[in-house]
Design an enzyme around this catalytic site. Structure first.
Site, PDB file in Angstrom:
ATOM      1  N   HIS A  21       0.800  -1.229   0.000  1.00  0.00           N
ATOM      2  CA  HIS A  21       0.000   0.000   0.000  1.00  0.00           C
ATOM      3  C   HIS A  21       0.835   1.284   0.000  1.00  0.00           C
ATOM      4  O   HIS A  21       1.971   1.295   0.468  1.00  0.00           O
ATOM      5  CB  HIS A  21      -0.889   0.023   1.248  1.00  0.00           C
ATOM      6  CG  HIS A  21      -1.799  -1.157   1.361  1.00  0.00           C
ATOM      7  ND1 HIS A  21      -2.397  -1.538   2.530  1.00  0.00           N
ATOM      8  CD2 HIS A  21      -2.211  -2.049   0.429  1.00  0.00           C
ATOM      9  CE1 HIS A  21      -3.144  -2.606   2.324  1.00  0.00           C
ATOM     10  NE2 HIS A  21      -3.041  -2.947   1.066  1.00  0.00           N
TER      11      HIS A  21
ATOM     12  N   LYS B 164       5.791   6.939   7.012  1.00  0.00           N
ATOM     13  CA  LYS B 164       5.225   6.362   8.235  1.00  0.00           C
ATOM     14  C   LYS B 164       6.247   5.582   9.030  1.00  0.00           C
ATOM     15  O   LYS B 164       7.177   4.998   8.475  1.00  0.00           O
ATOM     16  CB  LYS B 164       3.988   5.514   7.929  1.00  0.00           C
ATOM     17  CG  LYS B 164       4.144   4.524   6.836  1.00  0.00           C
ATOM     18  CD  LYS B 164       2.780   4.198   6.197  1.00  0.00           C
ATOM     19  CE  LYS B 164       2.984   3.470   4.899  1.00  0.00           C
ATOM     20  NZ  LYS B 164       1.800   3.349   4.079  1.00  0.00           N
TER      21      LYS B 164
ATOM     22  N   TYR C 209       1.119   2.639  13.546  1.00  0.00           N
ATOM     23  CA  TYR C 209       1.596   3.530  12.483  1.00  0.00           C
ATOM     24  C   TYR C 209       1.568   4.958  12.977  1.00  0.00           C
ATOM     25  O   TYR C 209       0.556   5.405  13.508  1.00  0.00           O
ATOM     26  CB  TYR C 209       0.639   3.507  11.281  1.00  0.00           C
ATOM     27  CG  TYR C 209       0.479   2.215  10.571  1.00  0.00           C
ATOM     28  CD1 TYR C 209      -0.227   1.163  11.136  1.00  0.00           C
ATOM     29  CD2 TYR C 209       0.974   2.060   9.288  1.00  0.00           C
ATOM     30  CE1 TYR C 209      -0.399  -0.024  10.449  1.00  0.00           C
ATOM     31  CE2 TYR C 209       0.806   0.875   8.593  1.00  0.00           C
ATOM     32  CZ  TYR C 209       0.121  -0.155   9.185  1.00  0.00           C
ATOM     33  OH  TYR C 209      -0.058  -1.327   8.511  1.00  0.00           O
TER      34      TYR C 209
ATOM     35  N   ASP D   1      -7.429  -6.312  -1.468  1.00  0.00           N
ATOM     36  CA  ASP D   1      -6.018  -6.615  -1.739  1.00  0.00           C
ATOM     37  C   ASP D   1      -5.833  -7.745  -2.752  1.00  0.00           C
ATOM     38  O   ASP D   1      -4.709  -8.002  -3.199  1.00  0.00           O
ATOM     39  CB  ASP D   1      -5.278  -6.938  -0.432  1.00  0.00           C
ATOM     40  CG  ASP D   1      -4.916  -5.674   0.348  1.00  0.00           C
ATOM     41  OD1 ASP D   1      -5.110  -4.570  -0.194  1.00  0.00           O
ATOM     42  OD2 ASP D   1      -4.446  -5.785   1.494  1.00  0.00           O
TER      43      ASP D   1
HETATM   44  C1  LIG Z   1      -5.277   3.513   6.169  1.00  0.00           C
HETATM   45  C2  LIG Z   1      -6.589   4.128   6.650  1.00  0.00           C
HETATM   46  C3  LIG Z   1      -7.786   3.472   6.459  1.00  0.00           C
HETATM   47  N1  LIG Z   1      -8.961   4.024   6.874  1.00  0.00           N
HETATM   48  C4  LIG Z   1     -10.225   3.299   6.678  1.00  0.00           C
HETATM   49  C5  LIG Z   1     -10.470   2.794   5.266  1.00  0.00           C
HETATM   50  C6  LIG Z   1     -11.201   1.483   5.491  1.00  0.00           C
HETATM   51  O1  LIG Z   1     -12.598   1.741   5.650  1.00  0.00           O
HETATM   52  C7  LIG Z   1     -10.669   0.977   6.827  1.00  0.00           C
HETATM   53  C8  LIG Z   1      -9.607  -0.094   6.665  1.00  0.00           C
HETATM   54  O2  LIG Z   1      -8.582   0.427   5.793  1.00  0.00           O
HETATM   55  P1  LIG Z   1      -7.663  -0.493   4.907  1.00  0.00           P
HETATM   56  O3  LIG Z   1      -8.419  -1.691   4.503  1.00  0.00           O
HETATM   57  O4  LIG Z   1      -7.098   0.370   3.832  1.00  0.00           O
HETATM   58  O5  LIG Z   1      -6.521  -0.917   5.953  1.00  0.00           O
HETATM   59  P2  LIG Z   1      -5.124  -1.584   5.620  1.00  0.00           P
HETATM   60  O6  LIG Z   1      -5.283  -2.498   4.469  1.00  0.00           O
HETATM   61  O7  LIG Z   1      -4.600  -2.135   6.872  1.00  0.00           O
HETATM   62  O8  LIG Z   1      -4.245  -0.347   5.152  1.00  0.00           O
HETATM   63  C9  LIG Z   1      -2.961  -0.115   5.659  1.00  0.00           C
HETATM   64  O9  LIG Z   1      -2.062  -1.108   5.141  1.00  0.00           O
HETATM   65  C10 LIG Z   1      -0.708  -0.943   5.487  1.00  0.00           C
HETATM   66  C11 LIG Z   1       0.105  -2.033   4.808  1.00  0.00           C
HETATM   67  C12 LIG Z   1      -0.206   0.431   5.277  1.00  0.00           C
HETATM   68  O10 LIG Z   1       0.958   0.668   4.925  1.00  0.00           O
HETATM   69  C13 LIG Z   1      -1.127   1.533   5.699  1.00  0.00           C
HETATM   70  O11 LIG Z   1      -0.659   2.795   5.239  1.00  0.00           O
HETATM   71  C14 LIG Z   1      -2.523   1.289   5.215  1.00  0.00           C
HETATM   72  O12 LIG Z   1      -2.561   1.360   3.793  1.00  0.00           O
HETATM   73  O13 LIG Z   1     -10.154   2.121   7.502  1.00  0.00           O
HETATM   74  C15 LIG Z   1      -8.968   5.245   7.518  1.00  0.00           C
HETATM   75  O14 LIG Z   1     -10.056   5.766   7.897  1.00  0.00           O
HETATM   76  N2  LIG Z   1      -7.805   5.902   7.738  1.00  0.00           N
HETATM   77  C16 LIG Z   1      -6.604   5.383   7.340  1.00  0.00           C
HETATM   78  O15 LIG Z   1      -5.513   5.995   7.572  1.00  0.00           O
END
Ligand SMILES: Cc1cn([C@H]2C[C@H](O)[C@@H](COP(=O)(O)OP(=O)(O)O[C@H]3O[C@@H](C)C(=O)[C@@H](O)[C@H]3O)O2)c(=O)[nH]c1=O
Length: 190
Positions: A65, A74, A133, A175
Site C-alpha cells: 500500500h 510512516k 503507524y 487486496d
Molecule cells: C489507512 C486508513 C484506512 N482508513 C479506513 C479505510 C477502510 O474503511 C478501513 C480499513 O482500511 P484499509 O483496509 O485500507 O486498511 P489496511 O489495508 O490495513 O491499510 C494499511 O495497510 C498498510 C500495509 C499500510 O501501509 C497503511 O498505510 C494502510 O494502507 O479504515 C482510515 O479511515 N484511515 C486510514 O488511515
C-alpha cells in the site's frame, strides 16, 4: 537496563530500521518509539499527523500500500506479535527503484521501520499481531492505492513457510484486486 534510540541504515536512501528507547526494571519496560528531537538529531524530519493501529490474525497480508499525491511517510512498529514487513522503492529516479527489502518486526525485537514517502509498504502476519503507524500525512481515501503483493516486477519472497504454507494466506478482497506494477507505471510514471 537502558537501550537508547539507534538508527540503522537500510538498502534504501531515507529508510531506517530504528531501535526505540527502552528502559527495563523489575516492573517491566518503558518504551519510547518516537521523539521529534531525537529523530531530527538523526536527520529525520517526521511530521506526525495521524496515529493508527491494525489488529491481524496469523496469515494475513496487508500489502502493498501507499498514498498517492499526498505522499505519506510512516513509522511502523509491531507492538504485539510478529510480522514480516516489506517496503518497495517507487521513486523512478532512485538507484534502488523497484527493489524490495524485508524486515522482521516483533514485540520481542521492538524494531520499528521508517518508511519514507514514495514507498509501497505491507506485511505478512506471522503471529496474531498489533501494528502501530505514526503517519506524516493524513489519510485521503481517494488517493489510497496499492500494488499486488505478488507482483512479478518486484518478486517479493514472502516467508509463507512461517504460516504453514500459502494455503493459509488471508487476504481482503480489496487486496486481491490491486493493480500490477506495470499498470501503475503506465498510469502514473509515464
Ligand atoms: C489507512 C486508513 C484506512 N482508513 C479506513 C479505510 C477502510 O474503511 C478501513 C480499513 O482500511 P484499509 O483496509 O485500507 O486498511 P489496511 O489495508 O490495513 O491499510 C494499511 O495497510 C498498510 C500495509 C499500510 O501501509 C497503511 O498505510 C494502510 O494502507 O479504515 C482510515 O479511515 N484511515 C486510514 O488511515
Amino acid at each position: 537496563m537502558i537501550q537508547k534510540f539507534e538508527f540503522c541504515k537500510t538498502d534504501f536512501e531515507g529508510a531506517y530500521l530504528i531501535k526505540p528507547f527502552c528502559a527495563t526494571d523489575i516492573r517491566g519496560a518503558f518504551i519510547k518509539d518516537y521523539s521529534k528531537e531525537v529523530f531530527e538529531a538523526n536527520g529525520l524530519e517526521h511530521n506526525l499527523a495521524e496515529v493508527f493501529y491494525t489488529v491481524s490474525h496469523k496469515g494475513v497480508i496487508r500489502a502493498l500500500h501507499f498514498q498517492r499525491v499526498h505522499e505519506q511517510a510512516k513509522l511502523v512498529r509491531c507492538i504485539k506479535g510478529k510480522v514480516f514487513d516489506v517496503i518497495v522503492d517507487l521513486r523512478p529516479d532512485s538507484p534502488t527503484f523497484k527493489k524490495w527489502q524485508g524486515f522482521y518486526l516483533s514485540e520481542e525485537n521492538m524494531n520499528e521501520l521508517y518508511v519514507p514517502e514514495h514507498f509501497a509498504h505491507g506485511y505478512l502476519v506471522l503471529e496474531p499481531s498489533v501494528v502501530s503507524y505514526k503517519c506524516g500525512e493524513k489519510f485521503y481515501g481517494e488517493y489510497d492505492d496499492g500494488i499486488m503483493y505478488n507482483d512479478p516486477d518486484f518478486g517479493v519472497e514472502w516467508p509463507f513457510d512461517e504460516i504453514g504454507g500459502i494455503e493459509n494466506l488471508i487476504l481482503a478482497d480489496k487486496d486481491k484486486n490491486l493493480q500490477s506494477f506495470k499498470e501503475f507505471e503506465e498510469k502514473y510514471l509515464k
